[in-house]
Design a protein around this motif. Structure first.
Motif, mmCIF file in Angstrom:
data_model
loop_
_atom_site.group_PDB
_atom_site.id
_atom_site.type_symbol
_atom_site.label_atom_id
_atom_site.label_comp_id
_atom_site.label_asym_id
_atom_site.label_seq_id
_atom_site.Cartn_x
_atom_site.Cartn_y
_atom_site.Cartn_z
ATOM 1 N N ASP A 231 0.833 -1.207 0.000
ATOM 2 C CA ASP A 231 0.000 0.000 0.000
ATOM 3 C C ASP A 231 0.865 1.253 0.000
ATOM 4 N N GLU A 232 1.922 1.240 0.791
ATOM 5 C CA GLU A 232 2.821 2.385 0.833
ATOM 6 C C GLU A 232 3.517 2.566 -0.511
ATOM 7 N N PHE A 233 3.911 1.465 -1.128
ATOM 8 C CA PHE A 233 4.573 1.542 -2.425
ATOM 9 C C PHE A 233 3.629 2.126 -3.467
ATOM 10 N N VAL A 234 2.392 1.656 -3.462
ATOM 11 C CA VAL A 234 1.408 2.161 -4.422
ATOM 12 C C VAL A 234 1.200 3.657 -4.240
ATOM 13 N N PHE A 235 1.057 4.091 -2.993
ATOM 14 C CA PHE A 235 0.821 5.517 -2.741
ATOM 15 C C PHE A 235 1.961 6.360 -3.303
ATOM 16 N N GLY A 236 3.200 5.989 -2.989
ATOM 17 C CA GLY A 236 4.337 6.771 -3.459
ATOM 18 C C GLY A 236 4.475 6.740 -4.968
ATOM 19 N N LEU A 237 4.319 5.549 -5.561
ATOM 20 C CA LEU A 237 4.461 5.433 -7.014
ATOM 21 C C LEU A 237 3.397 6.259 -7.729
ATOM 22 N N GLU A 238 2.170 6.218 -7.220
ATOM 23 C CA GLU A 238 1.104 6.994 -7.857
ATOM 24 C C GLU A 238 1.387 8.486 -7.802
ATOM 25 N N ARG A 239 1.971 8.951 -6.708
ATOM 26 C CA ARG A 239 2.275 10.386 -6.614
ATOM 27 C C ARG A 239 3.397 10.754 -7.592
ATOM 28 N N VAL A 240 4.393 9.870 -7.728
ATOM 29 C CA VAL A 240 5.460 10.114 -8.703
ATOM 30 C C VAL A 240 4.873 10.185 -10.108
ATOM 31 N N LEU A 241 4.003 9.238 -10.432
ATOM 32 C CA LEU A 241 3.425 9.208 -11.779
ATOM 33 C C LEU A 241 2.449 10.352 -11.996
ATOM 34 N N ASP A 242 1.815 10.828 -10.922
ATOM 35 C CA ASP A 242 0.977 12.034 -11.061
ATOM 36 C C ASP A 242 1.826 13.206 -11.541
ATOM 37 N N GLY A 243 3.022 13.322 -10.981
ATOM 38 C CA GLY A 243 3.917 14.391 -11.414
ATOM 39 C C GLY A 243 4.334 14.240 -12.863
ATOM 40 N N VAL A 244 4.620 12.993 -13.272
ATOM 41 C CA VAL A 244 4.975 12.744 -14.674
ATOM 42 C C VAL A 244 3.787 13.089 -15.577
ATOM 43 N N ALA A 245 2.588 12.729 -15.153
ATOM 44 C CA ALA A 245 1.395 13.032 -15.947
ATOM 45 C C ALA A 245 1.210 14.530 -16.112
#
Length: 254
Positions: A231-245
């Protein structure tokens, strides 16, 4: 021109020559059954079973039932062996599988595969990074990640920066998780009790007047249980990809 055959540029490090099969075969000796691939695979087994600190030319030779000096006919030094071990431990990239689903699905798959490789072989995190990727598997991973970003409209330097960002996140999260698990084990804290134990200690050491924000976290029950590391990994990865988006959207309107 095949870059691996170009001898006009910088000299290739011995480990890279070995990884790409650009070195001549060692002369015949008393143990013709030894191969570079077999030596590297044995070293990976030792690291998996006993930790990176256990890896030495002597220990790997023992694993193979060979003399230590026989290994030096194939591997010039331990640093060279470590480079080859990391490349073998990672293996090839996950490959295509998200056609038509967009860059985000592809890069998510790529990041999860990277994390899985590090979880299978956590000792990889302890091997110093000697420079940009040059081994066969590392360049295949780079190619796979760039393919995910092919239709984003990002400039080529931005694509490389995105992969560096995602890789850095995956590596840091994996290292932090491994350190927490190892630290908890050393402290005798049972799985599932880390965060409740931490909550009790924080509550004992702090007061609401000096640490109001922290006590709001305690009051909300955030530290009452251990979260699933995924869950922690998903949260962080999604925020990183939000920035890329956001960057991709910005480039589409430039």
């Amino acid at each position: 021109m095949d870059a691996t055959k170009d001898d006009t540029g910088p000299a290739l490090p011995p480990a890279i020559e070995a990884a790409w099969g650009l070195r001549g075969r060692p002369p015949k000796g008393p143990r013709p059954g030894l191969t570079l691939a077999g030596i590297v695979e044995a070293a990976v087994r030792v690291a998996d079973d006993e930790g990176l600190a256990a890896v030495s030319m002597g220990r790997v030779a023992k694993e193979l039932g060979a003399g230590t000096m026989a290994l030096y006919r194939y591997v010039g030094a331990k640093d060279e062996l470590l480079t080859l071990m990391v490349d073998t431990a990672y293996g090839g990239p996950p490959g295509a599988g998200d056609e038509g689903r967009g860059w985000r699905a592809g890069l998510t798959r790529w990041a999860w595969a990277d994390r899985s490789a590090l979880r299978r072989h956590p000792w990889v995190l302890l091997v110093p990074i000697a420079g940009p990727p040059l081994t066969p598997n590392s360049l295949a991973w780079l190619e796979d990640g760039l393919r995910c970003l092919a239709d984003t409209g990002l400039a080529e330097n931005e694509k490389m920066s995105v992969l560096l960002l995602v890789t850095g996140y995956v590596r840091n999260e994996s290292l932090l998780t491994a350190q927490i698990v190892e630290g908890s084990r050393a402290a005798g804290i049972a799985p599932g009790e880390l965060m409740p134990t931490y909550r009790c200690l924080v509550a004992r050491l702090t007061d609401p007047q000096r640490f109001p924000a922290l006590h709001r976290v305690l009051a909300a029950g955030v530290l009452d249980r251990d979260d699933d590391p995924d869950d922690e990994f998903v949260f962080g990865l999604e925020r990183v990809l939000d920035g890329v988006a956001a960057l991709i959207d910005r480039r589409s309107t430039d």
